[in-house]
Scaffold this active site. Structure first.
Site, short mmCIF file in Angstrom:
data_model
loop_
_atom_site.label_atom_id
_atom_site.label_comp_id
_atom_site.label_asym_id
_atom_site.label_seq_id
_atom_site.Cartn_x
_atom_site.Cartn_y
_atom_site.Cartn_z
N HIS A 201 47.91 38.67 36.54
CA HIS A 201 46.42 39.37 36.48
C HIS A 201 45.66 38.49 37.40
CE1 HIS A 201 46.34 35.51 34.33
NE2 HIS A 201 44.94 35.44 34.60
C1 UD1 Z 1 39.69 35.24 32.97
C2 UD1 Z 1 39.81 34.01 33.79
C3 UD1 Z 1 41.14 33.46 34.14
C4 UD1 Z 1 42.11 33.59 32.90
C5 UD1 Z 1 42.10 35.01 32.32
C6 UD1 Z 1 43.14 35.13 31.07
C7 UD1 Z 1 37.65 33.51 34.88
C8 UD1 Z 1 37.23 33.23 36.26
N1 UD1 Z 1 39.07 34.07 34.84
O1 UD1 Z 1 40.25 36.31 33.77
O2 UD1 Z 1 41.18 32.22 34.65
O3 UD1 Z 1 43.59 33.39 33.54
O4 UD1 Z 1 40.76 35.31 31.89
O5 UD1 Z 1 42.87 36.32 30.66
O6 UD1 Z 1 37.13 33.38 33.93
N2 UD1 Z 1 38.40 43.15 30.35
C9 UD1 Z 1 38.73 43.77 29.20
N3 UD1 Z 1 38.66 43.51 28.14
C10 UD1 Z 1 38.45 42.18 27.81
C11 UD1 Z 1 38.22 41.49 28.98
C12 UD1 Z 1 38.22 41.77 30.26
O7 UD1 Z 1 38.93 45.12 29.43
O8 UD1 Z 1 38.66 41.84 26.54
C13 UD1 Z 1 38.74 43.59 31.80
C14 UD1 Z 1 37.30 44.10 32.38
O9 UD1 Z 1 37.36 45.14 33.05
C15 UD1 Z 1 36.80 42.87 33.06
C16 UD1 Z 1 38.54 42.45 33.64
O10 UD1 Z 1 39.09 42.70 32.66
O11 UD1 Z 1 36.14 43.00 34.20
C17 UD1 Z 1 38.46 41.07 34.05
O12 UD1 Z 1 37.76 40.13 32.88
P1 UD1 Z 1 37.40 38.80 33.35
O13 UD1 Z 1 36.92 38.00 32.00
O14 UD1 Z 1 36.36 38.86 34.18
O15 UD1 Z 1 38.61 37.94 34.14
P2 UD1 Z 1 40.04 37.91 33.79
O16 UD1 Z 1 40.65 38.69 34.98
O17 UD1 Z 1 40.22 38.34 32.17
#
Ligand code: UD1
Length: 364
Positions: A201
């Site tokens: 991811h």
């Molecule tokens: C975040 C953390 C990363 C961690 C990861 C674990 C930061 C910078 N990154 O990354 O260190 O390893 O979590 O999962 O904080 N989304 C959904 N549903 C959710 C959450 C996210 O669909 O419940 C999608 C959204 O489109 C979002 C994307 O995933 O934009 C990324 O989510 P985000 O929380 O920004 O970062 P992660 O890649 O999950």
């Protein structure tokens, strides 16, 4: 003493759960949980609270997704009034996600004491958003709880005074130790005899379509030899779907929804090898003695390489395939469990905090 725990993203929940539990017996301690809402899907959040037997969060800031600046700013502006209302004596933040640094900044500005659980880890790679979060949070923290000696050395080099630093071990392993029997029960009956388990991811692996395509092709090639199980993070799913590759061209790879904690831990215990870019999974496989191939150039958890079963394959897909082959032919790297990864790290954190609350000298 009133303690506020801040969690927001999937890897925070299994770190906070044992600390909440360990602080519960201390009569002088009251605690509450703030969920920032960084992760909000049932599979990325609620199911972890259920399985880890955590009480539902007392406050949910519901920030959701956004750019890093938007998400961080939104958490800050929604967390500040909570701190002003509850005036905690200590805020505990976990790991290295945006929720961690955002809450830390609010505390620093308001002069609220801050504890960082999983302090001191460094990948020495500032292109990783998490590295910036780690560096800044550790500069602001008053209590820094490290999982391994390398964390203490990093913090000392950055000028953090020794009396703030407490080597306590790995809280994520506390949860693993407690949940392992239940995780073994959660293993699906129809699992292949041998399989490769994959998670990816990180922006460095999934945001560049060319590289992601090459990586998926390498995994599909491995899938010709041995089943590949791949629970897909939402950010990765978006990227795969936008390439139209989700259902096509990936024979041998079984794409799954993100899995709950117990089901995923159960899979790790049975995997022939794990291929990942996660931080926590490098640690869990080291504890379990399962070979791990990390698709990154560096790691903030070097002890998993020097002591554990982890190997960095970087961006070398030949190496990835060769190392999978090596494991399958019975020549996997062996490792040991690092010191203090013993299931009692949260107890050591609670003892330090309770010592502060009563004015007693802390161990650590
Ligand atoms: C975040 C953390 C990363 C961690 C990861 C674990 C930061 C910078 N990154 O990354 O260190 O390893 O979590 O999962 O904080 N989304 C959904 N549903 C959710 C959450 C996210 O669909 O419940 C999608 C959204 O489109 C979002 C994307 O995933 O934009 C990324 O989510 P985000 O929380 O920004 O970062 P992660 O890649 O999950």
């Amino acid at each position: 003493m009133n303690i506020c725990h801040v969690v927001g993203a999937r890897p925070n929940f299994m770190k906070a759960a044992p600390v909440l539990r360990a602080l519960r017996p201390y009569a002088a301690v009251e605690q509450f949980v703030v969920h920032t809402g960084q992760h909000y899907d049932f599979n990325m959040s609620d199911v972890f609270f259920q399985q880890l037997e955590m009480p539902p969060p007392d406050v949910n800031l519901q920030v959701g997704s956004g750019s890093h600046a938007q998400q961080t700013a939104e958490i800050m502006s929604r967390f500040e009034p909570v701190v002003l209302e509850h005036r905690p004596d200590l805020v505990l933040v976990y790991g290295d996600v945006n929720s961690t640094v955002a809450a830390a900044l609010v505390c620093a500005k308001l002069g609220i004491a801050l504890g960082h659980v999983e302090a001191g880890l460094r990948a020495f790679d500032r292109t990783m958003p998490e590295e910036i979060n780690r560096l800044l949070t550790d500069q602001m923290a008053d209590l820094l709880f490290t999982p391994s000696e390398d964390g203490n050395a990093n913090l000392a080099r950055e000028g953090v005074s020794r009396e703030k630093i407490h080597l306590v071990g790995n809280v994520m392993i506390d949860t693993l130790v407690r949940m392992l029997p239940a995780a073994r029960q959660a293993i699906a009956a129809d699992l292949p005899e041998r399989f490769v388990l994959v998670t990816l991811h990180r922006p460095s692996n999934v945001d560049d379509p060319k590289w992601l395509g090459d990586l998926l092709e390498a995994l599909a090639a491995i899938g010709q030899q041995i089943p590949v199980l791949f629970p897909v993070h939402p950010r990765t799913r978006q990227q795969i779907e936008s390439r139209g590759k989700l259902h096509a061209n990936l024979p041998g790879i079984r794409l799954l929804e993100p899995l709950p904690y117990l089901e995923f831990l159960g899979l790790q215990t049975r995997a022939a090898v794990v291929v990942t870019d996660s931080g926590g999974i490098q640690e869990e496989t080291t504890f379990l003695g399962v070979p791990c191939l990390t698709v990154r150039e560096n790691t903030e958890r070097p002890i998993t390489v020097t002591t554990g079963t982890n190997l960095l394959v970087g961006r070398d897909l030949q190496k990835l395939r060769a190392e999978v082959g090596r494991v399958l032919s019975g020549n996997a790297k062996h490792g040991c469990v690092p010191p203090l990864w013993d299931g009692h790290a949260a107890g050591r954190i609670a003892a330090v905090i309770a010592g502060k609350a009563t004015g007693a000298t802390s161990r650590g």
